[in-house]
Design a protein around this motif. Structure first.
Motif, PDB file in Angstrom:
ATOM      1  N   VAL A 451      26.270  19.696  52.161  1.00 57.74           N
ATOM      2  CA  VAL A 451      26.388  18.318  52.653  1.00 57.74           C
ATOM      3  C   VAL A 451      27.791  18.107  53.173  1.00 57.74           C
ATOM      4  CG1 VAL A 451      26.237  15.875  52.023  1.00 57.74           C
ATOM      5  CG2 VAL A 451      24.705  17.545  50.947  1.00 57.74           C
ATOM      6  N   PRO A 452      27.966  17.737  54.432  1.00 63.94           N
ATOM      7  CA  PRO A 452      29.289  17.501  54.986  1.00 63.94           C
ATOM      8  C   PRO A 452      30.057  16.430  54.186  1.00 63.94           C
ATOM      9  CG  PRO A 452      27.668  17.567  56.721  1.00 63.94           C
ATOM     10  CD  PRO A 452      26.912  17.561  55.455  1.00 63.94           C
ATOM     11  N   GLU A 454      31.750  13.822  54.941  1.00 70.16           N
ATOM     12  CA  GLU A 454      31.573  12.378  55.271  1.00 70.16           C
ATOM     13  C   GLU A 454      30.245  11.841  54.760  1.00 70.16           C
ATOM     14  OE1 GLU A 454      30.552  14.862  58.946  1.00 70.16           O
ATOM     15  OE2 GLU A 454      32.092  14.799  57.387  1.00 70.16           O
ATOM     16  N   ASN A 455      29.329  12.694  54.361  1.00 71.06           N
ATOM     17  CA  ASN A 455      28.007  12.236  53.892  1.00 71.06           C
ATOM     18  C   ASN A 455      27.848  12.277  52.387  1.00 71.06           C
ATOM     19  OD1 ASN A 455      27.224  11.863  56.559  1.00 71.06           O
ATOM     20  ND2 ASN A 455      26.362  13.927  56.736  1.00 71.06           N
ATOM     21  N   ARG A 456      28.903  12.652  51.659  1.00 70.73           N
ATOM     22  CA  ARG A 456      28.774  12.785  50.194  1.00 70.73           C
ATOM     23  C   ARG A 456      28.996  11.449  49.501  1.00 70.73           C
ATOM     24  NH1 ARG A 456      32.600  18.097  49.660  1.00 70.73           N
ATOM     25  NH2 ARG A 456      31.580  19.254  51.341  1.00 70.73           N
TER      26      ARG A 456
END
Length: 456
Positions: A451-452, A454-456
Motif C-alpha cells: 500500500v503506497p 499516501e494511502n495508509r
C-alpha cells in the motif's frame, strides 16, 4: 552492565511499549497450525524422541529400547547409559583418579583412551596453554565486569580471536590447536571474570597464576580460593563433575548450536561463543542453580527435615503452584532424554555422600534424598508414569555449594567441562559434515499487496 549517568540505557520508554503493542498485533501463531503442518516443535517427534539430524562417533545416550518394525514401534524405558566414544562414562570416573577430566577430554577428541605417556603429554600441552595473553585481565576482563559471568567469558573468547595469527583457518590442525587453548583457558576466564566482579562489588582483588603440574579441577580450586588450598576429596569430586558434564551427545542444545554454527564455516571462537550463549539459557545450563534455590526454600519451609510428611506437604504445594516460584516444577527431577535413570547422577551420588560426610552436611543430604524419593513418587502419580529419573543437576548444585563455589560460577563450570565435547563435535562437523545446516520454516502469513504511503 554499563549505564549512563541518567540511567537511560536500560529504560523501557513509552515508545518501546507502544512498539511492543504493535508487534503483538501481528505476531500471533495459532498453536493448532503446528499440528496441521506437522511441525516437529523443539525438533522432537510426537513420542518425545529427537528428530534425527546427524551422525556422530563422539557420544551416545541410551535411555530406551525400541522393539517392533516401522510404524509398530514400542518404546520401553531402560536405565540410562552415557557413552563417551563407546565407553560407559561411569567406568571412566571409577577407573581414573587425579586427571579424570583430562582423560575424558582426550578420549572425546581422539577416540581412544590415552596411555600414561599420552595422558602426561596431553596434560602438559593443556598446562602450556593455560595462561592468558599479557594484560588480558586488565584490558578485557576488567572492562565492564558483570555477575553474569557467561557473558564476560563469551566476550573474552571472542577477544581471543584478535590475539590469534590464524583465527579463521578451519584446517583441522589449527582448529585442534585452538580447541586445546580454549579448553585450557576456560577455567581461567571463569575465575578471573568472577574475581573482577567481586572487585567492583567492593571485595578484595586477588589473582593467582595457574600451576602447570595441577589438573584442571585442582587449578580451578587454586585460582578461586584466596589461600589456594583444597582437600584431595574436593578436587576429586570436582574432577568427577567435569567428566560427567564433558559431553551429552550431539543433540543437546548447545552442542547442536555448535554444529549449526560450525557448518557455516565460521571460526572456532565464534562457534564456541555461540555454544556458550545457548548453554547460558535457564532451560539448558542453569538448572542446578534452580535446584539450590528450591532447596533453600524447602529448608526454610520444612521445620523438621527428617519428617517425611512435612517434606511431602511442601512438595505437594510446589507441584500445585502454591509455593516456591509458582512453576509447578520440582527442579532436578525428570529429564528430556533419560527415562528411568540418569547415569551421571547414579555415579555422582557416591561422591556427594563422601563430600557431605567430610563437610558435616549429612542432615542436608538426608533432606535431598527425601525430596528426591518423595518428589519422584508424587510426579509418577501425577504424570501416570512408571519411572522418573533424577537429573545430575539435582545434586551438582549441592556439591558446588559444599565446595564453597559462588552461584555465579555454576553455569560457567558447566561450560568448562562441556567445551571438551564442543571441540570434539566441531572437529567432527568440519571433517564429515560438509553441508550448511538449514532446516525449513513454513510461513503462515497471508500474501498482501503493498500500500503506497499516501494511502495508509
Amino acid at each position: 552492565m554499563i549505564r549512563t549517568e541518567e540511567n537511560t540505557y536500560s529504560a523501557i520508554t513509552p515508545a518501546i511499549l507502544s512498539l511492543k503493542e504493535q508487534w503483538e498485533k501481528k505476531n500471533y501463531i495459532d498453536p493448532r497450525l503446528y499440528k496441521e503442518y506437522n511441525v516437529k516443535r523443539g525438533l522432537r517427534n510426537e513420542d518425545g524422541r529427537g528428530v534425527l539430524t546427524g551422525l556422530t562417533r563422539v557420544a551416545e545416550i541410551e535411555s530406551y529400547k525400541v522393539r517392533g518394525g516401522r510404524g509398530h514401534e514400542v518404546i520401553s524405558p531402560v536405565d540410562g547409559v552415557l557413552y563417551y566414544r563407546g565407553i560407559d562414562c561411569r567406568k571412566i570416573v571409577r577407573g581414573s583418579h587425579r586427571f579424570a577430566f583430562e582423560e575424558a577430554a582426550y578420549l572425546l577428541l581422539f577416540g581412544e583412551l590415552p596411555t600414561p605417556a599420552q595422558l602426561e603429554d596431553f596434560a602438559g600441552q593443556l598446562a602450556s596453554y593455560r595462561t592468558l595473553p599479557t594484560n588480558f585481565f586488565r584490558d578485557v576482563i576488567m572492562k565492564a565486569p558483570t555477575g553474569d559471568l557467561m557473558n564476560t567469558m563469551q566476550r573474552g573468547i571472542l577477544t581471543l580471536f584478535c590475539y590469534d595469527d590464524n583465527p579463521n583457518d578451519i584446517g583441522l590442525e589449527n582448529v585442534l590447536r585452538q580447541s586445546l587453548q580454549l579448553i585450557s583457558n576456560m577455567p581461567v576466564l571463569a575465575i578471573y571474570a568472577y574475581q573482577a566482579f567481586r572487585y567492583v562489588q567492593g571485595e578484595s582483588l586477588f589473582i593467582h597464576a595457574p600451576s602447570p603440574e595441577l589438573s584442571t579441577a585442582e587449578n580451578f580450586l587454586r585460582l578461586l580460593r584466596e589461600d589456594r588450598n583444597y582437600t584431595e576429596l574436593e578436587a576429586r569430586v570436582l574432577d568427577v563433575a567435569l567428566v560427567l558434564h564433558a559431553d551429552h551427545g550431539g543433540g543437546n542444545n548447545s552442542t547442536f548450536t555448535n554444529h549449526v554454527v560450525t557448518s557455516s564455516g565460521t571460526d572456532t571462537y565464534s562457534a564456541i561463543a555461540a555454544a556458550m550463549a545457548s548453554l547460558k539459557g535457564p532451560r539448558h545450563g542453569g538448572a542446578n542453580s534452580k535446584v539450590v534455590m528450591m532447596m533453600n526454600f524447602i529448608k526454610n519451609d520444612v521445620k523438621d527435615w527428617d519428617d517425611q510428611e512435612q517434606v511431602r506437604d511442601c512438595l505437594t504445594r510446589i507441584l500445585d503452584k502454591n509455593a516456591f516460584d509458582g512453576s509447578g516444577l520440582i527442579y532436578g527431577l525428570g529429564h528430556a532424554v533419560y527415562t528411568k535413570s540418569d547415569p551421571r547422577c547414579e555415579v555422582f551420588r557416591e561422591f556427594v555422600t563422601r563430600l557431605a560426610t567430610e563437610k558435616g552436611r549429612e542432615k542436608e543430604l538426608r533432606l535431598y534424598a527425601a525430596v528426591e524419593n518423595i518428589g519422584k513418587e508424587l510426579l509418577m502419580k501425577r504424570r501416570n508414569k512408571t519411572a522418573i529419573s533424577t537429573n545430575i543437576d539435582f545434586y551438582s548444585g549441592f556439591v558446588y555449594e559444599m565446595l564453597g563455589l559462588p552461584a555465579e560460577l555454576y553455569t560457567p563450570l558447566f561450560a568448562i567441562a562441556r567445551i571438551a565435547g564442543w571441540s570434539a563435535h566441531r572437529m567432527e562437523e568440519l571433517s564429515v559434515g560438509g553441508k550448511l545446516i538449514r532446516p525449513r520454516y513454513e510461513c503462515v502469513e497471508e500474501h498482501r499487496s503493498y500500500v503506497p504511503m499516501e494511502n495508509r
